[in-house]
Design a protein around this motif. Structure first.
Motif, short mmCIF file in Angstrom:
data_model
loop_
_atom_site.label_atom_id
_atom_site.label_comp_id
_atom_site.label_asym_id
_atom_site.label_seq_id
_atom_site.Cartn_x
_atom_site.Cartn_y
_atom_site.Cartn_z
N TYR A 29 16.31 6.83 -3.69
CA TYR A 29 16.49 6.50 -1.84
C TYR A 29 18.26 5.87 -2.45
O TYR A 29 19.13 5.76 -1.31
N THR A 67 11.56 7.58 1.55
CA THR A 67 12.25 7.49 0.53
C THR A 67 14.01 7.58 1.59
O THR A 67 14.54 6.51 1.22
N ALA A 71 17.03 5.04 2.11
CA ALA A 71 18.19 5.04 1.97
C ALA A 71 19.11 4.21 3.40
O ALA A 71 20.18 3.69 3.34
#
Length: 485
Positions: A29, A67, A71
């Protein structure tokens, strides 16, 4: 400019985001968030655009939605993303940034910054006396309105004589004065290229030209330049013209920006003949034509081979004289100049009279000024080459025979990551992808040799230090002082 980036589009821009140096110690991430910041940093991802939904981007990248969600959260925490529940997420700036003259969003504190984003030199010593002389000439223009849509006659005569001396008979009626070379290109594109029209450009090419073409929603095709040898593959270039038959082709034959290549005379002649056969107008950027080094002989201008008004040449004062002098020009047929003047009304009325008078005085002293510039650039180029050979010997550099730029092949696809890291140690770089399309050219870096030798050597030392750090740091440190575009 689009207000929404789809998942597949962002995936193409991100490229091999998971395979950068230092990546193994970075969680997925964080690596993804860093890559998005990198796109913002070099201008490939604009501000104010909505990113794809988490599920859409996860599918495009082949990773988990968790993920992508992490992020996006990291980007929100660093100030690069603003989200509204149920509406989406938009790119934005962290606090404490502004727009620099380069068009990049940069931090307000610029202490000890070595700026290698610009490919232009400081003003020559002759500029100030020329400015005083121009001010003395100004009173004879003060009785009129001050609008000269194609430029004052003295400057058009001086530029026409410059072309004639290079082997292309030119009259003042074939010259239009503009506010710099970029303005000249924009006017030509407005006149000759309909929205959505097809254009052929070199790859790499001048990034601001790509921006102007994007504003016209042009369909851009590229001709990839060779790293070594002649640069242009004649068969492929001419074949692309015949196959694509673009409305416009934009080329930089003299010390190409950024590769530094010089086009041969036979190819110039073939290029014009092929363009006539395919109905393509050639826009020839001559920004660097005066800056030949090492005694290099520059071939005749592309316009010298034109018999059918297919070639429009653009140039200006920025590179051989000073970037702060916003004087450029267009050389075309007299009817085309009149059409350009009519198109100009939608942009501006005319170039400043005082600046044009200043340009007249500088052009009168061109032999002395340009000779000094060439000598200065040769010293600076050699200092930069020596520093790179000593401190970064694994990088490949082709020595240009003119211009102001080195186009460097790096030891990996790290150009954007390197630019981000260099910013933190006070060096501003222009990464390779800024000169191409769709996130390509990550193995390349443009390094102008327009600063003093000591500054260039210092910059290479700092770059070498952060290059080593890319392989050893656990993760990039994103701070408020990073360039955001």
């Amino acid at each position: 400019m689009t207000s929404l980036v789809r998942g597949p589009q962002l995936a193409r821009l991100l490229g091999q985001w998971h395979a950068l140096p230092g990546r193994r110690r970075n969680p997925d991430y964080r690596a993804l968030a860093d890559a998005v910041r990198g796109l913002l940093a070099d201008g490939r991802l604009p501000l104010g655009v909505r990113l794809p939904a988490e599920r859409e981007l996860a599918e495009a990248l082949g990773i988990s939605r968790t993920t992508v969600s992490a992020a996006y959260r990291e980007l929100r925490d660093s100030g690069h993303l603003h989200s509204r529940r149920g509406a989406g997420s938009w790119t934005r700036l962290p606090g404490g940034h502004r727009v620099a003259s380069s068009g990049l969003w940069t931090p307000q504190d610029q202490l000890d910054m070595i700026d290698l984003g610009y490919a232009s030199m400081a003003a020559p010593a002759e500029l100030l006396p020329a400015a005083h002389a121009a001010a003395e000439d100004l009173p004879r223009y003060l009785g009129g309105a001050g609008y000269h849509p194609i430029g004052i006659v003295e400057l058009r005569e001086a530029v026409a004589q410059w072309y004639t001396a290079r082997g292309v008979a030119t009259s003042p009626e074939q010259i239009m004065v503009t506010n710099g070379t970029q303005h000249a290109f924009d006017l030509v594109v407005r006149l000759l290229l309909p929205p959505g029209g097809s254009v052929l450009v070199e790859s790499p090419t001048y990034h601001n030209a790509l921006a102007a073409l994007a504003a016209r929603r042009a369909r851009i095709a590229t001709h990839g330049l060779l790293i070594e040898g002649p640069g242009w593959d004649a068969e492929l270039l001419l074949g692309s013209l015949r196959q694509i038959r673009p409305r416009l082709a934009y080329l930089i034959p003299e010390f190409q920006n950024p590769s530094g290549h010089l086009m041969s005379a036979p190819l110039r002649e073939q290029l014009v003949a092929t363009a006539h056969a395919t109905g393509t107008d050639l826009v020839i950027d001559e920004s660097f034509v005066e800056l030949a080094l090492d005694g290099t002989v520059v071939p005749p201008p592309v316009a010298a081979f034109d018999r059918h008004s297919r070639v429009i040449s653009i140039g200006g004062m920025s590179k051989p004289y000073w970037g702060g002098l916003r004087i450029g020009w267009i050389r075309a047929s007299a009817p085309q100049v009149q059409r350009l003047a009519a198109a100009r009304v939608g942009v501006d009325m005319a170039s400043p009279v005082l600046d044009q008078l200043l340009a007249v005085h500088l052009l009168a002293d061109a032999d002395t000024i340009v000779a000094a510039r060439r000598a200065q650039l040769t010293i600076q180029r050699d200092a930069l080459l020596a520093a790179l050979a000593e401190l970064l010997p694994e990088w490949r550099v082709r020595v240009p025979s003119g211009g102001v730029i080195l186009w460097v092949e790096l030891d990996g696809p790290i150009s954007s990551a390197l630019a981000r890291a260099a910013e933190e140690v006070g060096v501003r770089l222009a990464p390779g992808p800024r000169f191409g399309l769709d996130g390509t050219l990550e193995r390349f870096l443009r390094l102008p040799f327009t600063l003093a030798p000591d500054d260039l050597v210092d910059a290479v030392r700092r770059i070498a230090a952060v290059r080593y750090g890319l392989d050893h740091a656990p993760r990039p440190q994103w701070m408020d002082s990073a360039v955001i575009a």
